[in-house]
Write a protein that holds these residues in place. Structure first.
Motif, short mmCIF file in Angstrom:
data_model
loop_
_atom_site.label_atom_id
_atom_site.label_comp_id
_atom_site.label_asym_id
_atom_site.label_seq_id
_atom_site.Cartn_x
_atom_site.Cartn_y
_atom_site.Cartn_z
N UNK A 116 0.18 -112.75 -49.62
CA UNK A 116 -0.47 -112.97 -50.62
C UNK A 116 -0.33 -114.27 -51.09
N UNK A 117 -1.56 -114.85 -51.48
CA UNK A 117 -1.50 -116.52 -52.26
C UNK A 117 -2.44 -116.29 -53.53
N UNK A 118 -2.71 -117.42 -54.05
CA UNK A 118 -3.48 -117.52 -55.53
C UNK A 118 -4.76 -117.05 -55.02
N UNK A 119 -5.14 -117.13 -53.71
CA UNK A 119 -6.55 -117.17 -53.40
C UNK A 119 -6.87 -115.67 -53.15
N UNK A 120 -5.74 -115.02 -52.68
CA UNK A 120 -6.31 -113.60 -52.32
C UNK A 120 -6.97 -112.61 -53.43
N UNK A 121 -7.94 -112.05 -52.72
CA UNK A 121 -8.97 -111.25 -53.64
C UNK A 121 -8.52 -109.98 -53.33
N UNK A 122 -8.51 -109.49 -52.24
CA UNK A 122 -8.44 -108.21 -51.67
C UNK A 122 -7.56 -107.76 -50.58
N UNK A 123 -7.32 -106.46 -50.17
CA UNK A 123 -6.47 -106.24 -49.07
C UNK A 123 -7.48 -105.09 -48.60
N UNK A 124 -7.86 -105.32 -47.14
CA UNK A 124 -8.59 -104.18 -46.49
C UNK A 124 -8.03 -103.50 -45.43
N UNK A 125 -7.30 -102.42 -45.76
CA UNK A 125 -6.78 -101.59 -44.77
C UNK A 125 -7.92 -100.89 -43.94
N UNK A 126 -7.36 -100.71 -42.68
CA UNK A 126 -8.57 -99.89 -41.59
C UNK A 126 -7.63 -98.99 -41.07
N UNK A 127 -8.17 -97.66 -41.20
CA UNK A 127 -7.58 -96.43 -40.65
C UNK A 127 -7.96 -96.44 -39.02
N UNK A 128 -7.00 -96.75 -38.25
CA UNK A 128 -7.26 -97.25 -36.88
C UNK A 128 -7.26 -95.84 -36.14
N UNK A 129 -8.41 -95.61 -35.34
CA UNK A 129 -8.48 -94.44 -34.47
C UNK A 129 -8.30 -93.18 -35.04
N UNK A 130 -8.48 -93.15 -36.45
CA UNK A 130 -8.50 -91.93 -37.17
C UNK A 130 -7.31 -91.46 -37.70
N UNK A 131 -6.07 -92.54 -37.49
CA UNK A 131 -4.81 -92.57 -38.27
C UNK A 131 -4.74 -92.95 -39.48
N UNK A 132 -4.41 -92.36 -40.76
CA UNK A 132 -4.54 -93.16 -41.92
C UNK A 132 -3.38 -94.10 -42.18
N UNK A 133 -3.69 -95.41 -42.72
CA UNK A 133 -2.92 -96.29 -43.03
C UNK A 133 -1.74 -95.59 -44.17
N UNK A 134 -0.77 -96.02 -44.22
CA UNK A 134 0.43 -95.91 -45.47
C UNK A 134 -0.07 -96.51 -46.60
N UNK A 135 -0.76 -95.67 -47.13
CA UNK A 135 -1.67 -96.32 -48.67
C UNK A 135 -0.59 -96.37 -49.70
N UNK A 136 0.21 -95.51 -49.97
CA UNK A 136 1.06 -95.48 -51.14
C UNK A 136 1.63 -96.96 -51.45
N UNK A 137 2.60 -97.39 -50.55
CA UNK A 137 2.78 -99.01 -50.77
C UNK A 137 1.94 -100.03 -50.90
N UNK A 138 0.94 -99.69 -50.13
CA UNK A 138 -0.34 -100.60 -50.04
C UNK A 138 -1.07 -100.61 -51.46
N UNK A 139 -1.42 -99.49 -52.14
CA UNK A 139 -1.69 -99.53 -53.42
C UNK A 139 -0.79 -99.84 -54.49
N UNK A 140 0.63 -99.81 -54.17
CA UNK A 140 1.61 -100.50 -55.15
C UNK A 140 1.15 -101.92 -55.30
N UNK A 141 1.09 -102.48 -54.06
CA UNK A 141 1.40 -103.78 -54.08
C UNK A 141 -0.14 -104.51 -54.63
N UNK A 142 -1.17 -103.63 -54.23
CA UNK A 142 -2.61 -104.12 -54.83
C UNK A 142 -2.51 -104.13 -56.36
N UNK A 143 -1.99 -103.00 -56.91
CA UNK A 143 -1.66 -103.01 -58.50
C UNK A 143 -0.93 -104.18 -58.83
#
Ligand SMILES: Cc1ncc(COP(=O)(O)O)c(C=O)c1O
Length: 377
Positions: A116-143
């Motif tokens: 993450x830098x000053x230019x970061x605008x978004x994170x794009x998680x991709x649920x690969x081959x049907x398995x979810x990304x671990x979303x909770x820590x990612x959502x915390x980070x985004x917040x």
């Protein structure tokens, strides 16, 4: 040859598409578009659905909705399809990549923060081959950093993630319910197909309005043929939406079929040495969009040779993604030069996926497992 994918389309698909032909509603207006959008959004727990012409367009539209300025960065996994990086670049942004988790093959959430830098605008998680990304820590980070989430659920229709964020009641939530904007593909190998197609989901009415306008050339509602912004023609047709709706109506059965297939493969292949099989984390309900396998380091062959041997046994396969950081097209543009992501590099060379379509029968599945056994013996 057992194909890597074969869709399962039926009488309802035929009836709905025939209605379009009979009534003449074959273009991008008609009842199926709004019904498909509403039903799929509701099925994912979202307020708004904006149907588009394919999944790549959905990602491009989602990034555009954020109104990025040139040089804005979006963090995404290197192990994904090129659509993710293109969606950022076509909007003047810069894709920044991270490595994968060695078990789920999805982006390694622990690696996101240091990118993450000053230019970061978004994170794009991709649920690969049907398995979810671990979303909770990612959502915390985004917040914490005020970042948007562009969720790529193109391969994860109906997959679920057990969220227990912020001490709120824990719950199973569908993939596609997490992003500021979430994207799906409805290509022929997806759990729901419209032939070609995609959708953007959001809860934000302003983002939804912007997405609708950008999808349709940015016509001004009060003055047609007057334009204040550069739009796209990313429209889906009523005929495609008719196909999609017929499958949304039986999504639970489709998910059950895919989970049966995944569990059946795992059970039958579990005793084979040299194979790493897909995991299902305790917080995940995978839909096994494609059943991927990775050859262990001890295996005497690589995925290319494995694929050839399976083909000789009448089984079609596809290789895993090659990471974005290994793509000449990006090196030529000065991106990812000298960057190394060992997990993505390893699975790209040692992984492939087996026939996984909705029309796969138990007999075919058994033949695939026999072929795998022989190819590795
Ligand atoms: C993860 C992911 N994102 C985006 C896409 C792009 O979808 P489409 O092929 O509909 O453009 C795909 C396509 O397979 C995909 O697998």
């Amino acid at each position: 040859m057992i194909p890597v994918n074969e869709p399962a389309l039926g009488e309802r698909e035929l009836a709905y598409v025939s209605e379009c032909v009979r009534t003449g509603w074959v273009s991008s207006a008609g009842r199926f578009i709004s019904e498909f959008e509403e039903r799929w959004a509701a099925s994912c727990g979202r307020r708004h659905g904006i149907a588009v012409s394919n999944g790549t367009a959905a990602l491009q539209l989602a990034v555009a909705c954020l109104g990025p300025v040139p040089g804005d960065e979006v963090i995404l996994p290197t192990f994904t399809i090129i659509s993710c990086a293109l969606a950022v670049m076509y909007n003047g942004g810069v894709p920044v990549v991270v490595d994968s988790d060695p078990h789920t093959w999805c982006l390694d959430v622990d690696q996101v923060q240091k990118k993450i830098t000053r230019r970061t605008r978004a994170i794009m998680p991709v649920h690969i081959y049907g398995h979810p990304v671990d979303m909770d820590p990612l959502m915390d980070l985004a917040d914490r950093y005020g970042l948007a989430i562009i969720e790529d659920a193109a391969e994860a229709h109906g997959a679920e993630y057990h969220s227990s964020r912020n001490g709120s009641e824990s719950e199973w939530r569908r993939c596609g319910s997490f992003g500021t904007l979430s994207c799906f593909s409805f290509y022929a190998n997806k759990l729901i197909t419209t032939g070609e197609g995609g959708m953007v989901l959001t809860d934000d009415p302003q983002l939804a309005e912007r997405a609708r306008s950008l999808r349709n050339l940015c016509f001004r509602p009060d003055r047609r043929f007057y334009h204040e912004e550069l739009g796209h023609n990313f429209r889906l047709t009523n005929m495609q939406a008719a196909l999609g709706l017929s499958q949304v109506e039986r999504i639970e059965r489709i998910v059950a079929q895919k989970r049966w297939m995944g569990q059946e493969y795992s059970q039958r292949l579990s005793d084979i040495t040299f194979l790493e099989l897909p995991v299902e984390q305790p917080w995940a309900r995978s839909v096994y969009w494609m059943y991927g396998v990775v050859l262990s380091d001890e295996a005497p062959i690589d995925a290319t040779m494995f694929g050839q041997r399976l083909r000789d046994h009448g089984v079609d396969t596809r290789p895993f993604f090659l990471g974005m950081h290994e793509q000449p097209v990006f090196h030529r543009r000065g991106l990812f030069l000298g960057e190394r992501y060992p997990v993505a590099e390893r699975i790209a060379r040692r992984g492939l996926y087996l026939p996984s379509g909705l029309a796969l029968t138990e007999d075919q599945l058994e033949r695939v497992c026999d072929a795998v056994r022989e190819a590795l013996s």
